[in-house]
Design an enzyme around this catalytic site. Structure first.
Site, PDB file in Angstrom:
ATOM      1  N   LYS A 266       0.887  -1.177   0.000  1.00 18.33           N
ATOM      2  CA  LYS A 266       0.000   0.000   0.000  1.00 18.33           C
ATOM      3  C   LYS A 266       0.920   1.220   0.000  1.00 18.33           C
ATOM      4  O   LYS A 266       1.168   1.837   1.034  1.00 18.33           O
ATOM      5  CB  LYS A 266      -0.911  -0.061   1.240  1.00 18.33           C
ATOM      6  CG  LYS A 266      -2.157   0.772   1.112  1.00 18.33           C
ATOM      7  CD  LYS A 266      -3.167   0.408   2.174  1.00 18.33           C
ATOM      8  CE  LYS A 266      -4.224   1.474   2.346  1.00 18.33           C
ATOM      9  NZ  LYS A 266      -5.014   1.775   1.155  1.00 18.33           N
TER      10      LYS A 266
HETATM   11  N1  PMP Z   1      -7.823  -1.932  -3.093  1.00 20.32           N
HETATM   12  C1  PMP Z   1      -7.234  -0.737  -2.981  1.00 20.32           C
HETATM   13  C2  PMP Z   1      -6.454  -0.212  -4.124  1.00 20.32           C
HETATM   14  C3  PMP Z   1      -7.350   0.002  -1.795  1.00 20.32           C
HETATM   15  O1  PMP Z   1      -6.768   1.195  -1.685  1.00 20.32           O
HETATM   16  C4  PMP Z   1      -8.111  -0.518  -0.735  1.00 20.32           C
HETATM   17  C5  PMP Z   1      -8.259   0.273   0.545  1.00 20.32           C
HETATM   18  N2  PMP Z   1      -7.244   0.004   1.453  1.00 20.32           N
HETATM   19  C6  PMP Z   1      -8.708  -1.786  -0.892  1.00 20.32           C
HETATM   20  C7  PMP Z   1      -8.542  -2.459  -2.089  1.00 20.32           C
HETATM   21  C8  PMP Z   1      -9.473  -2.407   0.224  1.00 20.32           C
HETATM   22  O2  PMP Z   1      -8.579  -2.833   1.208  1.00 20.32           O
HETATM   23  P1  PMP Z   1      -8.987  -2.921   2.740  1.00 20.32           P
HETATM   24  O3  PMP Z   1     -10.211  -3.750   2.783  1.00 20.32           O
HETATM   25  O4  PMP Z   1      -7.837  -3.598   3.400  1.00 20.32           O
HETATM   26  O5  PMP Z   1      -9.217  -1.546   3.212  1.00 20.32           O
END
Ligand code: PMP
Length: 306
Positions: A160
């Site tokens: 991320k």
């Molecule tokens: N894909 C992307 C590109 C994201 O930025 C997010 C948000 N974090 C998600 C999927 C969903 O991830 P999460 O459920 O861990 O928040």
């Protein structure tokens, strides 16, 4: 934005307005910083952080992937998130969004990042649903993006990392300008990947289908929704999905920490489903889970009261 009082920075509490950085900070120029989006929900026992362990592990994994050496370990980062929630005063009505960020500061220029000083912050503020409270009940209109989700080999999609969000930003901008609330990105093979900040599910003949993590972020909400559905006896399959399968799905929805569970009403002007029974069932169960009302998932919550 809903400012709070304090931000945790490198081990200290700093006043919100003083948590600034130099304009020549390395991350500002070259996009290497890693972050998390975490939510703490109001429960009967006060605020509780949803999946603190999983988010903190993913933060450290992201740092490792992009070769940033975080000076704080897992325990310290978990504690920082609890401490910053305790330090700030919140209304207790809305959920609180936490933003831990590890970034490269001022001190060296040029692409080489390994000599730049590493800083760590955790900010938090009250923040309702990312796509708007109404989206939860009313659903949203989505467009297939002309952008491809950046592939695992070109930009480390499991991390991320800020730099990956240029892809998300441009896709979201395009969708917005075209009159849609969100976009759906396909991967380099033309298979459905994810939204700009969410993972996607479809429902077909009472089975939940969601793409594998080849080119997507390993979503913690997606994992939690899979666990929730399975415990409720719903069949879940993780496999590649084509765009036309979404068009003809019985239901479709996005999931993410910020977006929570949002019904998709239309993709590229194809109406998806009518009453969306499974989406609304999972929404209800999800909110019980994050608000500490579902004993089966008590391990997912970290209560912050001393
Ligand atoms: N894909 C992307 C590109 C994201 O930025 C997010 C948000 N974090 C998600 C999927 C969903 O991830 P999460 O459920 O861990 O928040």
């Amino acid at each position: 934005m809903n400012e709070s009082q304090w931000i945790w920075k490198d081990g200290d509490l700093v006043a919100w307005k003083d948590a600034t950085t130099h304009v020549l900070s390395h991350t500002l120029h070259y996009g290497n910083s890693v972050f998390e989006g975490v939510r703490a929900y109001p429960t009967k026992r006060g605020l509780a952080i949803f999946r603190l362990e999983a988010h903190t592990k993913r933060l450290l994994d992201s740092a490792k992937i992009v070769a940033i050496d975080c000076p704080f370990g897992y325990e310290e980062l978990c504690k920082a998130q609890i401490d910053i929630l305790r330090a700030n005063a919140f209304s207790g009505k809305e959920s609180v969004y936490l933003r831990p960020l590890i970034y490269l500061g001022y001190g060296s220029m040029g692409i080489a990042h390994w000599n730049a000083p590493v800083h760590t912050i955790v900010a938090c503020w009250e923040w309702g649903n990312y796509l708007g409270e109404e989206s939860l009940s009313k659903g949203i209109k989505v467009k297939t993006s002309s952008f491809r989700r950046n592939s695992a080999n070109s930009s480390l999609s499991k991390a991320k990392v800020a730099a990956n969000y240029l892809n998300s930003q441009m896709a979201r901008y395009e969708a917005h300008k075209c009159g849609f609330q969100e976009c759906l990105l396909l991967d380099e093979n033309g298979m459905v990947a994810e939204g700009s900040g969410e993972c996607v599910f479809i429902v077909k003949d009472k089975t939940l289908i969601t793409p594998p993590w080849d080119n997507t972020l390993k979503s913690i909400t997606q994992e939690s929704v899979i666990a929730l559905a399975r415990i409720e006896g719903i069949e879940v399959v993780q496999r590649h999905i084509t765009r036309d399968e979404v068009y003809s799905a019985d239901e479709a929805f996005f999931v993410g920490t910020a977006a929570e569970i949002v019904p998709i009403n239309e993709l590229d002007f194809r109406k998806i489903g009518e009453s969306k029974p499974l989406t609304h069932f999972l929404q209800e169960k999800f909110f019980s889970m994050v608000r500490g009302e579902d004993e089966r998932f008590c391990d997912y919550l970290t209560y912050i009261k001393e």
